[in-house]
Design an enzyme around this catalytic site. Structure first.
Site, PDB file in Angstrom:
ATOM      1  CD  GLU A   1       4.396  13.679  63.983  1.00 56.16           C
ATOM      2  OE1 GLU A   1       3.751  13.857  65.027  1.00 56.16           O
ATOM      3  OE2 GLU A   1       5.622  13.893  63.906  1.00 56.16           O
TER       4      GLU A   1
ATOM      5  CD  GLU B   1       6.081  17.871  63.363  1.00 51.40           C
ATOM      6  OE1 GLU B   1       5.430  16.844  63.126  1.00 51.40           O
ATOM      7  OE2 GLU B   1       7.266  17.862  63.736  1.00 51.40           O
ATOM      8  CD  GLU B   2       9.415  21.771  61.111  1.00 53.60           C
ATOM      9  OE1 GLU B   2       9.851  22.690  61.833  1.00 53.60           O
ATOM     10  OE2 GLU B   2       9.526  20.571  61.422  1.00 53.60           O
TER      11      GLU B   2
ATOM     12  CG  LEU C   1      12.957  15.983  56.591  1.00 47.46           C
ATOM     13  CD1 LEU C   1      12.515  15.198  55.367  1.00 47.46           C
ATOM     14  CD2 LEU C   1      14.128  16.869  56.247  1.00 47.46           C
ATOM     15  CG  ASP C   2       8.252  12.244  61.628  1.00 48.74           C
ATOM     16  OD1 ASP C   2       7.753  12.969  62.504  1.00 48.74           O
ATOM     17  OD2 ASP C   2       8.611  11.077  61.823  1.00 48.74           O
TER      18      ASP C   2
ATOM     19  CG  ASP D   1      13.290  19.829  60.375  1.00 49.31           C
ATOM     20  OD1 ASP D   1      14.312  19.219  60.088  1.00 49.31           O
ATOM     21  OD2 ASP D   1      12.606  19.612  61.375  1.00 49.31           O
TER      22      ASP D   1
ATOM     23  CG  ASP E   1       6.353  15.964  60.287  1.00 55.37           C
ATOM     24  OD1 ASP E   1       7.247  16.769  59.974  1.00 55.37           O
ATOM     25  OD2 ASP E   1       6.438  15.197  61.262  1.00 55.37           O
TER      26      ASP E   1
ATOM     27  CG  ASP F   1      10.096  19.285  68.359  1.00 54.59           C
ATOM     28  OD1 ASP F   1      10.141  18.953  69.542  1.00 54.59           O
ATOM     29  OD2 ASP F   1       9.156  19.012  67.585  1.00 54.59           O
TER      30      ASP F   1
HETATM   31  P1  AHM Z   1       9.632  15.063  64.947  1.00 57.73           P
HETATM   32  O1  AHM Z   1       8.346  15.328  64.235  1.00 57.73           O
HETATM   33  O2  AHM Z   1      10.079  16.239  65.772  1.00 57.73           O
HETATM   34  O3  AHM Z   1      10.702  14.553  64.047  1.00 57.73           O
HETATM   35  O4  AHM Z   1       9.336  13.933  66.073  1.00 57.73           O
HETATM   36  C1  AHM Z   1       8.642  12.788  65.711  1.00 57.73           C
HETATM   37  C2  AHM Z   1       9.527  11.602  65.919  1.00 57.73           C
HETATM   38  C3  AHM Z   1       9.008  10.381  65.216  1.00 57.73           C
HETATM   39  O5  AHM Z   1       9.555  10.255  63.943  1.00 57.73           O
HETATM   40  C4  AHM Z   1       9.485   9.274  66.097  1.00 57.73           C
HETATM   41  O6  AHM Z   1       8.694   8.133  65.999  1.00 57.73           O
HETATM   42  C5  AHM Z   1       9.431   9.887  67.444  1.00 57.73           C
HETATM   43  O7  AHM Z   1       9.534  11.280  67.270  1.00 57.73           O
HETATM   44  C6  AHM Z   1      10.582   9.456  68.278  1.00 57.73           C
HETATM   45  O8  AHM Z   1      10.472  10.025  69.536  1.00 57.73           O
HETATM   46  P2  AHM Z   1      11.442   9.590  70.715  1.00 57.73           P
HETATM   47  O9  AHM Z   1      12.801  10.118  70.351  1.00 57.73           O
HETATM   48  O10 AHM Z   1      10.878  10.261  71.919  1.00 57.73           O
HETATM   49  O11 AHM Z   1      11.413   8.103  70.801  1.00 57.73           O
HETATM   50 MG    MG Z   2       7.094  14.822  63.042  1.00 54.63          MG
END
Ligand code: AHM
Ligand code: MG
Length: 332
Positions: A278, A99-100, A120-121, A76, A118, A70
């Site tokens: 998560e 996660e980072e 900053l999710d 983040d 995580d 990502d």
């Molecule tokens: P991240 O950890 O990279 O931020 O991704 C997790 C996020 C969740 O917060 C969210 O529910 C989901 O990814 C959304 O995914 P999508 O964009 O495929 O619907």
């Molecule tokens: Mg996340």
């Protein structure tokens, strides 16, 4: 000052709540409380930085990528640093997995706890002023204090969590957590700099009429039963509500009832969400509130993780809704 004015309470602060519940963890002699306080402190700093986003040059992509591939936002990385540093200074945690980060970071060899976070999710929502969150889990280390921390210390089942929580940076900032004795929510009062108990003993309705899923992925769902379940939701005229920010979607469903679904897709055959960062934390919270969390076959909390960035499909929320979803999946 009049006695009547002194009698007006400002509410229960997080600190007071933690201290009054310390007797639940007699073996931890305050270390565990210290750890929760460290997480709360870091979240206040992160909250301040999020609120400044757009005012100073901390928004936008840093240009680097995390293990999941990502795009990492600067916030983040800042959040990761804030939580790691607070836990390092506090000393209660021996290691953190994030996660980072690709692998675990050792904090204090004499610490008793492992933190999975995580920081900053929902970071793709940062630039557009939509709610984002921090998700964390706490485990007791398996190795002896003072000895090297091992990967087995980190790869524990969700059932072994001693605490889990999230911080929602939304229209107000909230810290919601469980230590296995129910779920409590605290709202941040910025002028006091305190989290105040605002949502004691949160219970999720067993049945409701909201479903949350990224239906744009419909053509690539791997399991047929998902379509059947979504059709049931539509026949019932349930409301579709999807923020795309896991903490915000889960928080809404926790308070109002509903189901959140992130199934396996052709692009993400193991699901998109991470077990350690998560799914486990949110599963522990939702179960403690009376709900259910499943990967479609088994309880999320009973999945035995084999790597720290392992992913899982996630179906979580009101217990009867998750049961119906499992029935729909099991027909195939
Ligand atoms: P991240 O950890 O990279 O931020 O991704 C997790 C996020 C969740 O917060 C969210 O529910 C989901 O990814 C959304 O995914 P999508 O964009 O495929 O619907
Ligand atoms: Mg996340």
């Amino acid at each position: 000052m009049e006695a009547s004015r002194i009698a007006i309470p400002i509410g229960v602060t997080l600190d007071r709540f933690i201290r009054s519940n310390e007797s639940q963890y007699p073996q931890s002699v305050g270390d565990f409380s210290q750890l929760l306080r460290d997480i709360a402190l870091a979240s206040k700093v992160v909250n301040r930085e999020i609120n400044k986003a757009g005012l100073i040059d901390i928004m936008g992509s840093s240009g680097s990528h995390n293990t999941g591939g990502d795009d990492q936002q600067k916030l983040d990385i800042l959040a990761d640093i804030r939580f790691s540093r607070a836990l390092l200074k506090g000393g209660a945690a021996c290691a953190i997995i994030s996660e980072e980060a690709d692998s675990m970071s050792i904090l204090n060899i004499n610490g008793k706890y492992i933190v999975a976070i995580d920081p900053l999710d929902g970071s793709s929502n940062i630039d557009v002023n939509v709610s984002i969150g921090t998700i964390f889990s706490v485990y007791k280390r398996l190795s002896n204090i003072g000895e090297p921390v091992t990967i087995e210390d980190c790869l524990q089942c969700g059932t072994e969590q001693v605490a889990a929580g999230y911080i929602l940076y939304g229209s107000s900032t909230m810290l919601v957590f469980t230590t296995g004795q129910g779920v409590n929510g605290f709202t941040y009062e910025a002028t006091l700099g305190e989290y105040l108990l605002s949502h004691p003993n949160i219970i999720i309705k067993p049945e409701a009429n909201t479903y949350s899923i990224n239906e744009g992925n419909s053509n690539s769902f791997v399991q047929e039963g998902i379509h059947d379940y979504l059709n049931e939701c539509k026949v019932e005229q349930f409301a579709g509500r999807y923020i795309g920010s896991l903490v915000a979607d889960i928080h809404r469903n926790l308070l109002k009832g509903g189901i959140y679904l992130y199934p396996a897709t052709r692009n993400n055959p193991d699901g998109k969400l991470r077990i350690m960062f998560e799914a486990n934390s949110l599963a522990f919270i939702v179960e403690q509130a009376g709900g259910k969390a499943s990967d479609g076959i088994q309880r999320i909390l009973e999945i035995v993780p084999t790597s720290i960035h392992q992913k899982t499909p996630l179906f979580i929320g009101s217990s009867e809704m998750v049961k119906k979803l499992e029935l729909a999946l099991n027909k195939y």
